[in-house]
Design a protein around this motif. Structure first.
Motif, PDB file in Angstrom:
ATOM      1  N   VAL A  86       0.809  -1.154   0.001  1.00 49.86           N
ATOM      2  CA  VAL A  86      -0.215  -0.044  -0.005  1.00 49.86           C
ATOM      3  C   VAL A  86       0.942   1.266   0.101  1.00 49.86           C
ATOM      4  N   ILE A  87       1.835   1.270   0.951  1.00 49.27           N
ATOM      5  CA  ILE A  87       2.916   2.491   0.851  1.00 49.27           C
ATOM      6  C   ILE A  87       3.579   2.606  -0.432  1.00 49.27           C
ATOM      7  N   GLU A  88       3.878   1.698  -0.779  1.00 48.88           N
ATOM      8  CA  GLU A  88       4.697   1.541  -2.171  1.00 48.88           C
ATOM      9  C   GLU A  88       4.038   2.229  -3.404  1.00 48.88           C
ATOM     10  N   ASP A  89       2.664   1.624  -3.524  1.00 48.27           N
ATOM     11  CA  ASP A  89       1.657   2.094  -4.280  1.00 48.27           C
ATOM     12  C   ASP A  89       1.283   3.421  -4.257  1.00 48.27           C
ATOM     13  N   ALA A  90       1.336   3.824  -2.854  1.00 45.46           N
ATOM     14  CA  ALA A  90       0.841   5.330  -2.778  1.00 45.46           C
ATOM     15  C   ALA A  90       2.061   6.266  -3.212  1.00 45.46           C
ATOM     16  N   ILE A  91       3.193   5.707  -3.134  1.00 45.22           N
ATOM     17  CA  ILE A  91       4.393   6.572  -3.226  1.00 45.22           C
ATOM     18  C   ILE A  91       4.196   6.683  -4.942  1.00 45.22           C
ATOM     19  N   ALA A  92       4.336   5.618  -5.600  1.00 40.16           N
ATOM     20  CA  ALA A  92       4.064   5.382  -7.110  1.00 40.16           C
ATOM     21  C   ALA A  92       3.044   6.420  -7.676  1.00 40.16           C
ATOM     22  N   TRP A  93       1.973   6.175  -7.256  1.00 38.74           N
ATOM     23  CA  TRP A  93       0.832   6.954  -7.526  1.00 38.74           C
ATOM     24  C   TRP A  93       0.972   8.412  -7.227  1.00 38.74           C
ATOM     25  N   ASP A  94       1.529   8.867  -6.201  1.00 38.98           N
ATOM     26  CA  ASP A  94       1.937  10.240  -5.963  1.00 38.98           C
ATOM     27  C   ASP A  94       2.778  10.848  -7.081  1.00 38.98           C
ATOM     28  N   LEU A  95       4.023   9.945  -7.444  1.00 41.77           N
ATOM     29  CA  LEU A  95       4.870  10.449  -8.242  1.00 41.77           C
ATOM     30  C   LEU A  95       4.147  10.409  -9.866  1.00 41.77           C
ATOM     31  N   ARG A  96       3.295   9.624 -10.032  1.00 37.83           N
ATOM     32  CA  ARG A  96       2.737   9.678 -11.481  1.00 37.83           C
ATOM     33  C   ARG A  96       1.854  10.646 -11.714  1.00 37.83           C
ATOM     34  N   ASN A  97       0.939  11.142 -10.382  1.00 36.45           N
ATOM     35  CA  ASN A  97      -0.030  11.876 -10.529  1.00 36.45           C
ATOM     36  C   ASN A  97       0.117  13.209  -9.873  1.00 36.45           C
ATOM     37  N   VAL A  98       1.218  14.158 -10.109  1.00 42.90           N
ATOM     38  CA  VAL A  98       1.458  15.300  -9.843  1.00 42.90           C
ATOM     39  C   VAL A  98       0.310  16.062  -9.843  1.00 42.90           C
ATOM     40  N   GLY A  99      -0.365  16.917  -8.557  1.00 42.39           N
ATOM     41  CA  GLY A  99      -1.474  17.679  -8.761  1.00 42.39           C
ATOM     42  C   GLY A  99      -2.471  16.884  -8.468  1.00 42.39           C
ATOM     43  N   GLY A 100      -2.355  15.511  -8.199  1.00 40.71           N
ATOM     44  CA  GLY A 100      -3.505  14.774  -7.977  1.00 40.71           C
ATOM     45  C   GLY A 100      -3.911  14.731  -6.489  1.00 40.71           C
ATOM     46  N   ASN A 101      -5.084  14.327  -6.047  1.00 44.25           N
ATOM     47  CA  ASN A 101      -5.134  14.483  -4.742  1.00 44.25           C
ATOM     48  C   ASN A 101      -5.711  12.878  -4.495  1.00 44.25           C
TER      49      ASN A 101
END
Length: 168
Positions: free
Chosen positions: A48-63
């Motif tokens: 979950v943590i690794e997926d959250a980091i990956a999502w954050d990096l792929r979706n800059v400006g996403g919430n």
């Protein structure tokens, strides 16, 4: 910057991450820290943590619409983990805050940061309705009216924030 008749406030600065060309580059120390120390050996939580980091990096400006909160005893490397995240996100896009900073009248970090790191998150989040409401608003909303600086009128801001928290 302006686009048509709309004025945008965007102070995001892309992090400078250099390309790695070495085939022997190994990030297992980072992943092992997540799995064995922060997640106490739980592979599902680590994923979950690794997926959250990956999502954050792929979706800059996403919430992300939710925050991750680490609770453990002192000395298990929560702050060290946050230092690594700040390198990934770009340190100028990050802000270290205490819970009181969220409810202060003037919030200059609101205009400059999109990755928030909350320290010492405790049960006051549940007890203090104003604080609980602000965290909920920051996580779920995209439009805010804030007083960023003393002597300046409030500003309407459209923004998305990613929140990480820690507690002992």
């Amino acid at each position: 910057f302006n686009k048509g008749k709309t004025r945008y406030l965007n102070r995001y600065i892309p992090p400078s991450i250099r390309e790695i060309t070495d085939d022997d580059y190994d990030i297992s120390i980072f992943r092992d820290h997540i799995l064995n120390v922060l997640c106490d050996g739980d592979p599902v939580a680590a994923r979950v943590i690794e997926d959250a980091i990956a999502w954050d990096l792929r979706n800059v400006g996403g919430n992300r619409k939710w925050m991750i909160l680490f609770t453990s005893e002192e000395g298990l490397g929560k702050d060290l983990f946050f230092i690594a995240l700040k390198k990934l996100y770009g340190e100028r896009n990050c802000e270290d805050l205490q819970l009181e900073d969220l409810t202060e009248r003037f919030r200059p970090w609101f205009l400059e940061a999109c990755y928030l790191f909350l320290g010492e998150v405790d049960d006051s989040v549940v007890k203090n309705k104003k604080l609980k409401g602000w965290i909920k608003k920051i996580i779920s909303d995209a439009s805010f009216r804030v007083e960023a600086l003393k002597g300046v009128d409030s500003v309407r801001v459209k923004a998305a924030f990613t929140i990480w928290g820690s507690s002992n």
